[in-house]
Design a protein around this motif. Sequence first.
Motif: not given
Length: 463
Positions: A3-6, A13-15, A31-33, A79-81
Amino acid sequence: MPRTHTELWAECCAYIRDLIEPIQYDTWFRDITSVKFENGVLELLVNSSYFADQLEERFLKVLKSGINKVYGPGVQLYYVYHTVKNDNASTIKMKSAAPSPVIMQQSTAQVANPFKAKDNHQVESHLNPRYTFENYCLSNSNKIAGSIGESIADNPSVKTFNPLFVFGPTGVGKTHLIQAIGIRLKEHNPESRVLYVTARLFESQFTAARAKGEINSFFHFYQQIDTLIIDDVQDLRNKPATQNTFFHIFNHLHQNNKQIIMSSDCAPAEMDGLEARLLSRFKWGMSVALDKPDIELRRDVLRQKAAQDGLSLPDDVLEFIAVNVTDSIRELEGIVVSLLAHATVLNRDINVDMARAVLANAVKMPRRQVNFEMIAQAVATHYDIDADLLFTKTRRREISDPRQVLMYLAKKIGKMSTTTIGNRLSRSHATVIYGCKEIEERLSVEKKLIQDIQAIESSFARQ
């Protein structure tokens, strides 16, 4: 097919969505990717440093559980911002305290015992990458300190300001300034050994080293530093053993032409609980004060903080906050963070009413006393005249009447003496008494004047 990282992040996220309230998920996770997941390192793109901090403080256990379940144990989370919205050049990467307990323990050990590093030439600076000169706002209240700091950072071979002792009340930007010096020094010379440490951490390191019989290693580590930055040095008060150790380290560094930078909540002359010989060394170089932020600095800080967090701050809201929050830069930044949270959770545009609620409740700001300038501006606004005209000598009725209203209100709601009011308006004590008496007499017969006074007073009640 792997599976890809996305896809992995979508499963995570579902969990997480099943563990928390829907409004919490929509506010903080929707909105986190995922940026990438490679070699056990997961990078997530978040809106701002505020979001990263909130995730760490409020949802650390949820994140840890979800990541362990989907990605497996031992994953390092970053975290990247962007410090400037939509500017890739301003990208910051912040390491999370989660999810691996082993990683957390290793990180803590490195901070607590830096002198145990295997390669003494390589020193972890512990500088916050956000504290740069580029985002350090300057005004008259901190211009001298900022100029000296840049001089040290840009000309490290010149030791005119060694040691540098920066002092001032809490929240005025001392930590930002002293770390900005260290960051600039590292930019000019990546090999320079720059270390930022709080006095409290220094004391803890010394205590641990003494208990383990590692005092020699402790001394050796600190004596190899090129630029030592000690924050909150007042925390060394009434700790004679730690003071004695710092005294000898200070002497060694100074004698070997190494830079020493310190911060404190008070000037050296006002410090008690420290040995006289140590205080005398604090005074060897340059002591410079950081004052409470003036109105210009407060506006600049608000604009910059809002831009960093991707927040649209209307001019009237910015001015309202700048006028009412006067004590510290930290409080101003806290207001912006609270506004962002309110706007996000409530899904509403930011306005003065929201800012007023934040000041009154979220940040627990005390009510600000009405001063002469505020009254003068309120009077000028009500009568639709330039506030500067109130201070002129003109006797035109359209100016003299508002001027007498200003005198009356300065005495009534500003609790100012007639002498003080006269000095502010370049009038005599007798002129102010006469002006106040005129307004009082007119109020008994002029309905319009009563309405004017009430309207101006109401404007302060709404602030």
